[in-house]
Motif scaffolding. Structure first.
Motif, PDB file in Angstrom:
ATOM      1  N   UNK A  23       5.041  -2.572  -0.902  1.00 31.54           N
ATOM      2  CA  UNK A  23       3.947  -2.029  -1.720  1.00 31.54           C
ATOM      3  C   UNK A  23       3.668  -2.958  -2.901  1.00 31.54           C
ATOM      4  N   UNK A  24       4.730  -3.459  -3.513  1.00 29.05           N
ATOM      5  CA  UNK A  24       4.565  -4.382  -4.633  1.00 29.05           C
ATOM      6  C   UNK A  24       3.846  -5.656  -4.232  1.00 29.05           C
ATOM      7  N   UNK A  25       4.147  -6.135  -3.040  1.00 28.42           N
ATOM      8  CA  UNK A  25       3.509  -7.381  -2.581  1.00 28.42           C
ATOM      9  C   UNK A  25       2.013  -7.209  -2.324  1.00 28.42           C
ATOM     10  N   UNK A  26       1.566  -5.970  -2.086  1.00 25.61           N
ATOM     11  CA  UNK A  26       0.145  -5.737  -1.848  1.00 25.61           C
ATOM     12  C   UNK A  26      -0.706  -6.129  -3.046  1.00 25.61           C
ATOM     13  N   UNK A  27      -0.128  -6.038  -4.238  1.00 22.53           N
ATOM     14  CA  UNK A  27      -0.914  -6.322  -5.446  1.00 22.53           C
ATOM     15  C   UNK A  27      -0.278  -7.444  -6.271  1.00 22.53           C
ATOM     16  N   UNK A  28       0.658  -8.192  -5.690  1.00 18.91           N
ATOM     17  CA  UNK A  28       1.379  -9.201  -6.462  1.00 18.91           C
ATOM     18  C   UNK A  28       0.467 -10.307  -6.987  1.00 18.91           C
ATOM     19  N   UNK A  29      -0.484 -10.775  -6.169  1.00 24.07           N
ATOM     20  CA  UNK A  29      -1.368 -11.858  -6.624  1.00 24.07           C
ATOM     21  C   UNK A  29      -2.244 -11.411  -7.787  1.00 24.07           C
ATOM     22  N   UNK A  30      -2.777 -10.206  -7.684  1.00 26.87           N
ATOM     23  CA  UNK A  30      -3.607  -9.674  -8.766  1.00 26.87           C
ATOM     24  C   UNK A  30      -2.778  -9.469 -10.023  1.00 26.87           C
ATOM     25  N   UNK A  31      -1.585  -8.918  -9.864  1.00 25.98           N
ATOM     26  CA  UNK A  31      -0.687  -8.711 -11.008  1.00 25.98           C
ATOM     27  C   UNK A  31      -0.329 -10.030 -11.671  1.00 25.98           C
ATOM     28  N   UNK A  32       0.002 -11.030 -10.858  1.00 26.77           N
ATOM     29  CA  UNK A  32       0.400 -12.329 -11.400  1.00 26.77           C
ATOM     30  C   UNK A  32      -0.740 -12.980 -12.177  1.00 26.77           C
ATOM     31  N   UNK A  33      -1.966 -12.880 -11.645  1.00 25.50           N
ATOM     32  CA  UNK A  33      -3.119 -13.448 -12.337  1.00 25.50           C
ATOM     33  C   UNK A  33      -3.336 -12.763 -13.679  1.00 25.50           C
TER      34      UNK A  33
END
Length: 243
Positions: A23-33
């Motif tokens: 679930x965390x990986x689903x939004x990891x790119x957005x979170x990281x940005x």
């Protein structure tokens, strides 16, 4: 989940742990940005005099566009993640926890504290970003557990949890700086960003050195107690009560 792994078993814990990580990986790119942009915006400006209100306009524009791109790509992420989290929550509510004892819980907290001690020792021996980041994970694990146990003693456990939170925040900021710097290194060939990147590298490295010192100083104090003694101190507040 970690506090009760001794009762439900490692297999069941690992299954749910994988679900949460996915679930965390689903939004990891957005979170990281978002983290990279916020880290840039929140950088202290006392060492960047002369840049005006927006110290790094070109870099900020780059990171803002990057965040907007990921935001557009992940439109509707809530529709994917929220149902998955709800299903995890439903399964966790059915875990057989009647047999969990305070001894098991305090033992788990002691092991988490011990892992933090090992992380500190490894970071002292080799103070590289990877070790600081790995240590931060162990600090956060303990903080989460102490937050759950706080009602047992609002005075002592809240103070211990607060110290863990401060240490985690120091390590978190250090990681965010490294994370931002690593991203900006990919733009090192861009002449339009050259001056801003040079200033940013200098500023980030200066701030990182201070965070390293502060985190290690607090970490030495926080992890000075033997892990068994720490677990024993926690157990005092439960008075051998059952969950």
């Amino acid at each position: 989940m970690r506090l009760t792994v001794g009762e439900v078993g490692k297999k069941q814990h690992a299954c749910e742990d994988r679900c949460v990580r996915e679930i965390g990986r689903l939004v990891s790119d957005l979170r990281d940005a978002q983290v990279r942009l916020q880290t840039l915006i929140q950088l202290p400006d006392e060492t960047a005099k002369g840049w005006g209100e927006n110290h790094f306009p070109r870099v900020e524009e780059l990171l803002s566009l990057e965040r907007e791109s990921f935001s557009a790509a992940f439109t509707g992420w809530q529709e994917q993640t929220i149902p998955k989290l709800e299903r995890v929550g439903e399964r966790l509510s059915k875990w057989p926890l009647d047999g969990v004892t305070w001894k098991q819980i305090c033992g788990t907290v002691g092991k988490t504290y011990k892992r933090g001690q090992r992380g500190l020792a490894k970071t002292i021996k080799k103070p590289v970003p990877e070790n600081f980041h790995a240590w931060r994970k162990r600090v956060k694990d303990l903080w989460y557990q102490l937050r759950i146990l706080q009602p047992l003693n609002r005075v002592v456990l809240e103070k211990i949890a607060a110290d863990a939170e401060v240490l985690g925040e120091l390590l978190g900021r250090e990681h965010d700086f490294y994370f931002l710097l690593a991203r900006l290194e990919k733009e090192s060939g861009d002449e339009a960003l050259r001056d801003e990147l040079a200033q940013l590298r200098k500023l980030i490295r200066k701030r990182s050195r201070k965070l390293h010192r502060d985190a290690l100083e607090l970490g030495r104090r926080f992890y000075a107690e033997p892990s068994k003694a720490f677990a024993k101190r926690i157990s005092i507040f439960v008075n051998k009560r059952k969950v």
